[in-house]
Design an enzyme around this catalytic site. Structure first.
Site, PDB file in Angstrom:
ATOM      1  N   HIS A 225       1.209  -0.987  -0.024  1.00 58.60           N
ATOM      2  CA  HIS A 225       0.222   0.051  -0.132  1.00 58.60           C
ATOM      3  C   HIS A 225       1.017   1.669   0.197  1.00 58.60           C
ATOM      4  CE1 HIS A 225       0.831   0.045   4.860  1.00 58.60           C
ATOM      5  NE2 HIS A 225       0.085   0.932   4.331  1.00 58.60           N
TER       6      HIS A 225
HETATM    7  C1  UD1 Z   1      -2.476   6.017   6.127  1.00 62.06           C
HETATM    8  C2  UD1 Z   1      -0.970   5.142   6.973  1.00 62.06           C
HETATM    9  C3  UD1 Z   1       0.138   5.389   6.230  1.00 62.06           C
HETATM   10  C4  UD1 Z   1      -0.126   3.652   7.278  1.00 62.06           C
HETATM   11  C5  UD1 Z   1      -2.106   2.820   6.498  1.00 62.06           C
HETATM   12  C6  UD1 Z   1      -2.044   1.780   6.912  1.00 62.06           C
HETATM   13  C7  UD1 Z   1      -0.158   8.512   7.329  1.00 62.06           C
HETATM   14  C8  UD1 Z   1       0.567   8.587   6.481  1.00 62.06           C
HETATM   15  N1  UD1 Z   1      -0.631   7.190   6.176  1.00 62.06           N
HETATM   16  O1  UD1 Z   1      -2.090   5.335   4.547  1.00 62.06           O
HETATM   17  O2  UD1 Z   1       1.452   5.425   7.429  1.00 62.06           O
HETATM   18  O3  UD1 Z   1       0.787   2.559   6.741  1.00 62.06           O
HETATM   19  O4  UD1 Z   1      -1.916   4.313   6.469  1.00 62.06           O
HETATM   20  O5  UD1 Z   1      -3.272   1.251   6.280  1.00 62.06           O
HETATM   21  O6  UD1 Z   1      -0.566   8.869   7.804  1.00 62.06           O
HETATM   22  N2  UD1 Z   1      -9.342   4.623   2.088  1.00 62.06           N
HETATM   23  C9  UD1 Z   1     -10.320   4.314   2.266  1.00 62.06           C
HETATM   24  N3  UD1 Z   1     -11.410   3.718   2.986  1.00 62.06           N
HETATM   25  C10 UD1 Z   1     -10.136   4.636   4.194  1.00 62.06           C
HETATM   26  C11 UD1 Z   1      -9.527   4.866   4.654  1.00 62.06           C
HETATM   27  C12 UD1 Z   1      -8.921   5.178   3.214  1.00 62.06           C
HETATM   28  O7  UD1 Z   1     -10.918   4.078   0.517  1.00 62.06           O
HETATM   29  O8  UD1 Z   1     -11.130   3.659   5.361  1.00 62.06           O
HETATM   30  C13 UD1 Z   1      -8.147   5.017   0.276  1.00 62.06           C
HETATM   31  C14 UD1 Z   1      -9.012   6.642  -0.096  1.00 62.06           C
HETATM   32  O9  UD1 Z   1      -8.946   6.768  -1.491  1.00 62.06           O
HETATM   33  C15 UD1 Z   1      -7.625   7.329   0.608  1.00 62.06           C
HETATM   34  C16 UD1 Z   1      -6.229   6.444   0.809  1.00 62.06           C
HETATM   35  O10 UD1 Z   1      -7.048   4.783   0.827  1.00 62.06           O
HETATM   36  O11 UD1 Z   1      -7.441   8.468  -0.052  1.00 62.06           O
HETATM   37  C17 UD1 Z   1      -5.252   6.672   1.449  1.00 62.06           C
HETATM   38  O12 UD1 Z   1      -5.615   6.257   2.765  1.00 62.06           O
HETATM   39  P1  UD1 Z   1      -4.606   7.386   3.641  1.00 62.06           P
HETATM   40  O13 UD1 Z   1      -5.167   7.481   4.857  1.00 62.06           O
HETATM   41  O14 UD1 Z   1      -4.419   8.923   3.103  1.00 62.06           O
HETATM   42  O15 UD1 Z   1      -3.480   6.408   3.466  1.00 62.06           O
HETATM   43  P2  UD1 Z   1      -2.886   5.849   3.892  1.00 62.06           P
HETATM   44  O16 UD1 Z   1      -2.679   5.521   1.793  1.00 62.06           O
HETATM   45  O17 UD1 Z   1      -3.985   4.513   4.257  1.00 62.06           O
END
Ligand code: UD1
Length: 385
Positions: A225
């Site tokens: 991821h």
């Molecule tokens: C975040 C953390 C990362 C951790 C990861 C675990 C930061 C900078 N990064 O990254 O350290 O390893 O979480 O999962 O804080 N999304 C959904 N549903 C959700 C959450 C996210 O669909 O419940 C999708 C959205 O499109 C979002 C993308 O995932 O834009 C990324 O989510 P985000 O929380 O920005 O970062 P992660 O890549 O999950």
């Protein structure tokens, strides 16, 4: 003592669960309300899907957050900024003695900055980890949080040493061990009782995939991821080609897909090959016990996650880490662990894959990865002057 603790994203939940339970245990043993710890749990709402959040609260028996800031997805500036604005209101209303933050996600950084600006003491659980790679947003979060924290609760001696090298005074550093291993030890038996095939069947991403013909006696697991692996089409597609052609050809490869990665596969139109490779088993994001169960008997883990490197170390699962650096060097083979860094270099992945398949499982337990870290943390908070 009044503590506000903060979670935001999936990897935080495994770290807060033992802390919450230890406070409950501590309070149960005290009859006067003055002696008890008043605890408020704040969820920033960075992760919000049930499979990324609520399911973990349920599985790990974490009480529902007292406050949810509902920050959601967005750019880094949006997530950090919106969290700070909302968290400031919480601090002004509740005026805690301590803010406790865990890990290295945006919530960790945003809430530690906000707390310090409100003159509230900050304790950081999992302090001192350094990848020395400032391209990782988590590294920035770690550095900022540690620079501001009054109490730096470290998971290993290397982390304590990193902080000393940065000039942090000894009275701020407390080596307590790895709190995530408290959760692993507490949940190990429940996970062990699960059936691998039942997990796969229940969590299939595409219900038309016929897994009844697959033999799951021997299998590998992968998770992916990090922006560095999934945000560029050429990087993601070459990793997936290697895994389809050279790993899924040897044994079933089970892949719970993170929402971020799923979005990128859609965007780059990469479903075709992975969906049609019979041994490449695509799964929804898994709950804590399901992934732990798969990890327990996996021949091999391919991952870019931080937490899985640590779980592989304790379980002894050989782990190919798809990164060029790690903030958790104690998990590497050269430190006695089970992990080797392969970055996104396919040649290196191929070489290490073949080498690793020759090596038997070798569980390791770094000092204080013993299931008692939360107890040491609560003690440190109560006795910090
Ligand atoms: C975040 C953390 C990362 C951790 C990861 C675990 C930061 C900078 N990064 O990254 O350290 O390893 O979480 O999962 O804080 N999304 C959904 N549903 C959700 C959450 C996210 O669909 O419940 C999708 C959205 O499109 C979002 C993308 O995932 O834009 C990324 O989510 P985000 O929380 O920005 O970062 P992660 O890549 O999950």
């Amino acid at each position: 003592m009044k503590i506000v603790s903060v979670v935001g994203a999936r990897p935080n939940f495994m770290k807060i669960a033992p802390f919450v339970h230890e406070i409950e245990r501590y309070n149960q043993e005290r009859s006067s309300s003055q002696e008890r710890i008043e605890h408020i749990l704040v969820h920033t709402g960075q992760h919000y899907d049930d499979k990324m959040s609520k399911d973990f609260f349920k599985a790990l028996n974490i009480p529902e957050a007292d406050i949810n800031l509902g920050v959601g997805s967005g750019s880094h500036a949006e997530q950090v900024g919106n969290t700070m604005i909302a968290f400031e209101k919480v601090l002004l209303e509740h005026k805690p003695d301590w803010v406790v933050v865990v890990g290295d996600v945006n919530a960790t950084c945003a809430c530690s900055i906000t707390a310090k600006k409100e003159h509230v003491k900050v304790a950081h659980i999992e302090a001192g980890l350094r990848s020395f790679d400032l391209k990782m947003p988590e590294e920035i979060n770690r550095m900022v949080t540690d620079r501001l924290s009054d109490l730096l609760l470290t998971p290993c001696e290397i982390s304590s040493q990193n902080l000393r090298s940065e000039g942090v005074s000894e009275d701020r550093i407390k080596f307590v061990g790895n709190i995530m291993i408290d959760t692993l030890e507490a949940q190990r038996a429940k996970a062990a009782a699960l059936d691998v095939y039942a997990i796969v069947k229940e969590q299939l991403l595409f219900s038309d995939q016929n897994v009844s013909v697959i033999n799951f006696d021997k299998y590998a697991v992968m998770t992916l991821h990090r922006p560095s692996n999934v945000d560029e089409k050429s990087t993601l597609s070459s990793i997936l080609d290697f895994l389809c052609d050279e790993v899924a050809s040897d044994m079933p490869l089970l892949w719970p897909i993170h929402p971020r990665t799923r979005k990128q596969i859609d965007k780059f139109d990469l479903w075709g090959k992975i969906h049609s490779t019979p041994n490449f088993v695509l799964l929804n994001p898994l709950g804590y016990h399901d992934l732990l169960r798969l990890n327990m008997d996996a021949q091999l883990m391919f991952t870019d996650s931080g937490g899985l490197q640590e779980e592989c170390c304790v379980l002894g699962t050989p782990c190919l880490t798809l990164r060029w650096s790690t903030e958790r060097p104690v998990t590497l083979k050269e430190h006695g662990g089970a992990s080797v860094l392969v970055g996104d270099d396919i040649e290196k992945m191929r070489f290490e894959y073949l080498e690793t398949m020759k090596i038997p499982r070798k569980p390791q337990r770094p000092k204080f990865w013993d299931g008692n870290t939360a107890m040491r943390i609560v003690h440190a908070l109560l006795h910090h002057s």
